[in-house]
Design a protein around this motif. Sequence first.
Motif, PDB file in Angstrom:
ATOM      1  N   UNK A 144       0.836  -1.192   0.000  1.00 35.03           N
ATOM      2  CA  UNK A 144       0.000   0.000   0.000  1.00 35.03           C
ATOM      3  C   UNK A 144       0.878   1.251   0.000  1.00 35.03           C
ATOM      4  N   UNK A 145       0.477   2.228  -0.820  1.00 32.73           N
ATOM      5  CA  UNK A 145       1.179   3.513  -0.880  1.00 32.73           C
ATOM      6  C   UNK A 145       0.266   4.567  -0.246  1.00 32.73           C
ATOM      7  N   UNK A 146       0.718   5.172   0.824  1.00 38.18           N
ATOM      8  CA  UNK A 146      -0.117   6.088   1.589  1.00 38.18           C
ATOM      9  C   UNK A 146       0.547   7.461   1.685  1.00 38.18           C
ATOM     10  N   UNK A 147      -0.148   8.472   1.186  1.00 35.45           N
ATOM     11  CA  UNK A 147       0.375   9.839   1.217  1.00 35.45           C
ATOM     12  C   UNK A 147      -0.201  10.569   2.437  1.00 35.45           C
ATOM     13  N   UNK A 187     -10.820   9.973  -2.968  1.00 33.37           N
ATOM     14  CA  UNK A 187     -11.084   9.962  -4.408  1.00 33.37           C
ATOM     15  C   UNK A 187     -12.540   9.590  -4.650  1.00 33.37           C
ATOM     16  N   UNK A 188     -12.938   9.529  -5.899  1.00 32.38           N
ATOM     17  CA  UNK A 188     -14.346   9.276  -6.227  1.00 32.38           C
ATOM     18  C   UNK A 188     -14.787   7.868  -5.850  1.00 32.38           C
ATOM     19  N   UNK A 189     -13.817   6.960  -5.631  1.00 34.68           N
ATOM     20  CA  UNK A 189     -14.162   5.585  -5.260  1.00 34.68           C
ATOM     21  C   UNK A 189     -14.217   5.394  -3.746  1.00 34.68           C
ATOM     22  N   UNK A 190     -13.980   6.478  -2.994  1.00 36.22           N
ATOM     23  CA  UNK A 190     -14.019   6.367  -1.535  1.00 36.22           C
ATOM     24  C   UNK A 190     -12.679   6.043  -0.910  1.00 36.22           C
ATOM     25  N   UNK A 191     -11.662   5.817  -1.722  1.00 32.25           N
ATOM     26  CA  UNK A 191     -10.327   5.584  -1.191  1.00 32.25           C
ATOM     27  C   UNK A 191      -9.644   6.901  -0.853  1.00 32.25           C
ATOM     28  N   UNK A 192      -8.466   6.817  -0.258  1.00 33.88           N
ATOM     29  CA  UNK A 192      -7.767   8.023   0.184  1.00 33.88           C
ATOM     30  C   UNK A 192      -6.637   8.387  -0.775  1.00 33.88           C
ATOM     31  N   UNK A 193      -6.718   9.596  -1.300  1.00 31.02           N
ATOM     32  CA  UNK A 193      -5.566  10.172  -1.998  1.00 31.02           C
ATOM     33  C   UNK A 193      -4.526  10.619  -0.964  1.00 31.02           C
ATOM     34  N   UNK A 194      -5.032  11.254   0.110  1.00 34.91           N
ATOM     35  CA  UNK A 194      -4.166  11.787   1.167  1.00 34.91           C
ATOM     36  C   UNK A 194      -4.780  11.444   2.520  1.00 34.91           C
ATOM     37  N   UNK A 195      -3.917  11.043   3.465  1.00 30.81           N
ATOM     38  CA  UNK A 195      -4.353  10.717   4.825  1.00 30.81           C
ATOM     39  C   UNK A 195      -3.968  11.861   5.756  1.00 30.81           C
ATOM     40  N   UNK A 196      -4.879  12.248   6.631  1.00 32.53           N
ATOM     41  CA  UNK A 196      -4.622  13.305   7.604  1.00 32.53           C
ATOM     42  C   UNK A 196      -3.458  12.913   8.521  1.00 32.53           C
ATOM     43  N   UNK A 221      -4.356   7.562  12.895  1.00 33.62           N
ATOM     44  CA  UNK A 221      -3.461   6.579  13.526  1.00 33.62           C
ATOM     45  C   UNK A 221      -2.360   6.089  12.589  1.00 33.62           C
ATOM     46  N   UNK A 222      -2.698   5.875  11.312  1.00 37.83           N
ATOM     47  CA  UNK A 222      -1.695   5.374  10.371  1.00 37.83           C
ATOM     48  C   UNK A 222      -0.516   6.333  10.243  1.00 37.83           C
ATOM     49  N   UNK A 223      -0.792   7.643  10.273  1.00 35.36           N
ATOM     50  CA  UNK A 223       0.262   8.639  10.052  1.00 35.36           C
ATOM     51  C   UNK A 223       1.343   8.595  11.115  1.00 35.36           C
ATOM     52  N   UNK A 224       1.042   8.013  12.278  1.00 37.00           N
ATOM     53  CA  UNK A 224       2.068   7.908  13.331  1.00 37.00           C
ATOM     54  C   UNK A 224       3.250   7.067  12.867  1.00 37.00           C
ATOM     55  N   UNK A 225       3.044   6.216  11.844  1.00 42.25           N
ATOM     56  CA  UNK A 225       4.156   5.418  11.311  1.00 42.25           C
ATOM     57  C   UNK A 225       5.248   6.321  10.747  1.00 42.25           C
ATOM     58  N   UNK A 226       4.843   7.401  10.122  1.00 43.50           N
ATOM     59  CA  UNK A 226       5.806   8.323   9.533  1.00 43.50           C
ATOM     60  C   UNK A 226       6.690   8.953  10.608  1.00 43.50           C
ATOM     61  N   UNK A 227       6.083   9.277  11.744  1.00 43.29           N
ATOM     62  CA  UNK A 227       6.817   9.973  12.800  1.00 43.29           C
ATOM     63  C   UNK A 227       7.569   9.019  13.742  1.00 43.29           C
ATOM     64  N   UNK A 228       7.018   7.847  13.959  1.00 41.58           N
ATOM     65  CA  UNK A 228       7.536   6.984  15.034  1.00 41.58           C
ATOM     66  C   UNK A 228       8.409   5.830  14.570  1.00 41.58           C
ATOM     67  N   UNK A 229       8.415   5.493  13.271  1.00 41.29           N
ATOM     68  CA  UNK A 229       9.099   4.283  12.829  1.00 41.29           C
ATOM     69  C   UNK A 229      10.091   4.555  11.699  1.00 41.29           C
ATOM     70  N   UNK A 230      11.187   3.826  11.746  1.00 43.17           N
ATOM     71  CA  UNK A 230      12.078   3.743  10.599  1.00 43.17           C
ATOM     72  C   UNK A 230      11.548   2.630   9.689  1.00 43.17           C
ATOM     73  N   UNK A 231      12.240   2.359   8.595  1.00 44.92           N
ATOM     74  CA  UNK A 231      11.846   1.221   7.756  1.00 44.92           C
ATOM     75  C   UNK A 231      11.985  -0.065   8.562  1.00 44.92           C
ATOM     76  N   UNK A 232      11.043  -0.976   8.365  1.00 44.47           N
ATOM     77  CA  UNK A 232      11.049  -2.230   9.115  1.00 44.47           C
ATOM     78  C   UNK A 232       9.689  -2.504   9.716  1.00 44.47           C
TER      79      UNK A 232
END
Length: 700
Positions: A102-105, A113-122, A126-137
């Motif tokens: 999954x690719x999450x922006x 988007x028009x299909x109900x999926x997310x182009x961008x996540x706030x 909860x998912x966005x905490x991965x960007x701040x709290x985790x390295x790759x792995x």
Amino acid sequence: MNKEVLKEEKEYLNKVEKQIKKNIDSLSAFLNSEKERIQQEKFEMRSTYATKEDVDDTFLDIYAESLDFEEKEKERTQLLRMQKNPYFARVDVRENNSKKQYYNYIGYRSLTNDDGGFYVIDWRAPFASLFYDYDKGNFSYNTVSGTVSGKILNKRQFKIENEELKYYFDADIKVDDDILQETLSGTTNEKMKNIVATIQREQNQIIRCSEKFNTFVLGVAGSGKTSIALHRVAYLLYKLKGKLKSSEVLILSPNDMFSAYISEVLPDLNEDNALNTTFEQILKNELGENVIFETKLEQVQRKILGKFPVDEEKNSYAFLVDLYNFLIKFASTSFKPTLIRLGNYNIPESKIAGMYFKSYSKVFPYKRIEWIIENLIETFFSNFKKLEFKLQEFLRAKLYRMFLNNNPINLYKKFLSSKNKKFTLINGKIKYEDVCAILLIHFFIYGSIDYTSFKHVVIDEAQDYNAIQLFILNSYFNCPKTIVGDVGQSLNVTSTNDTISHINEIFSISNAEHQIVDVNNFELKEIKTLNLTKSYRSSYQITTLANSILNRTDCEAIKRVGQNPELCKISSKSGFVSKFKNLFESYKQKGYNNIGIITKTLKNSKELFDLLHPHFKDIKLITNTEHYLNGVVVLDAFSSKGLEFDAVIVFNANTDEYNSELDRQLLYIAVTRALHDVCLIYTKQPSKFVLNYFNLLEEK
């Protein structure tokens, strides 16, 4: 950058921008048509003869439509802001037991988007905490549906400006040094900026801390304390949507200037501004305009000058306990019930005494009085509902006259006398340290304005609040709080450490449902204390200088190399003007927006402004009541707290001007306001507090 990847990312950005534009166009069309329709309905309601019921129903319909219109208008504003920079990161993941990637922006708000999926996540999801709290792995995070685990395959960061992708890079750490360094190397503005794209792991943990906690953050200068507190508010508004509104959040700022300085952060994060106030405004609201007291700034100036020293004992936890015990004794010995006659009704003193001393004895006097009034009206005057308000006023006046002394100032004088202290005014005003105690007494006897509408409170610059003030605030605002401060910026470290070490006790006493408790034996209410030890504001050289001033070892400097601070000797007034001119030209060439000329006292600021203004017409004198603006400003060290400048000029950094422990703290505050450059100007001999740094600099 890989050309193929760059092409793909530009195509994705184009797709996102098209969706944003489509949403904006749709909302604009709706708003334009709705505005005309609502205006027409209002006109028809006013001009058409109808029954009162018809008018009421129509009004409610229009009101509901207006609220919906405002929400849509707010959404369009958010999309217009988002359009320039829709996202700043991408996190690629594969969840456990799944082969799909999954690719999450991640951006400032979500976009579907028009299909109900997310182009961008706030960024607050909860998912966005991965960007701040985790390295790759490997990763895991909690959602309402349970724990999600998997593997982070890649983290990508973007630089997008005005709808154009400038560059991207893949990062092995949560917020790459390149992005952070670029952000920190920029210049300041007249308003505090959001830091969503560069939030660090330790900062993110504070932002996402449970809303149930009282969260106390001790952070070094430049660690982002205030910004993190505001981002935490934005996070809570997102997480508790429908349960918490911006209007239910209160931010206690040190002064009005700082309130204006932080006013754009929440709107930048797509949230309405919370209410901003100061402790001094609360004092005025509670005690009334007739109680004249000195401001915190006036107290600080008095303390610096040393002519009328501050009685530091009044700031201590022990003083709070003594005053509390004095008031407990007052509550039990100073109320003398008497017979109340009203028309044909006689209310015996025994009934009043029974309620005050027995039935309601576990609450403060103000609460006892209100409960007694409720009981008497229900018992004796239940048939006089139309007169209830006047009856309340009459009974309240009668009951308060039963106190032998119900004047907070006179009671405070009596308390001070019991401690062999005298009550004295300063320039015809009540001293700031005394008015705080008087406010506590006023609350104990008369209660306070109703603050129950607030569900979260932010207390900034907490090191400047004494034990009594924190007791009052926790009593007024019986809700979770985010409290931020820095002992290093306290003007009395001993007093601040005393208050901080007893903050659990202070909150526990006032949290006892307003019951009188044994202050020496009660259950502690835990406050979650967190620390921020890394300074992001200043360059490595400036932070090193600041640390040497305080002999501070708990502050880690960010590895952003800058100019060495300058120590400059001046011998005359003309030398001052000439040096300032050279510095201004140098800073202008570097592209600096804001330059702070910081003095020790407010009086020094006014004198320096008068000296410089004839030569530099654009220079501004700032006190803590004006709004902070771009440019060259003169202000005192205490008023500069919380602000930041591209460059700081410390005026009169002399050995006689900065010599005491209080002076050391003021010098630290002044130096830590700077991002890129510091110049300390002195005559005769420089302050001893900077010699260690500059001596080591010379040796190198």
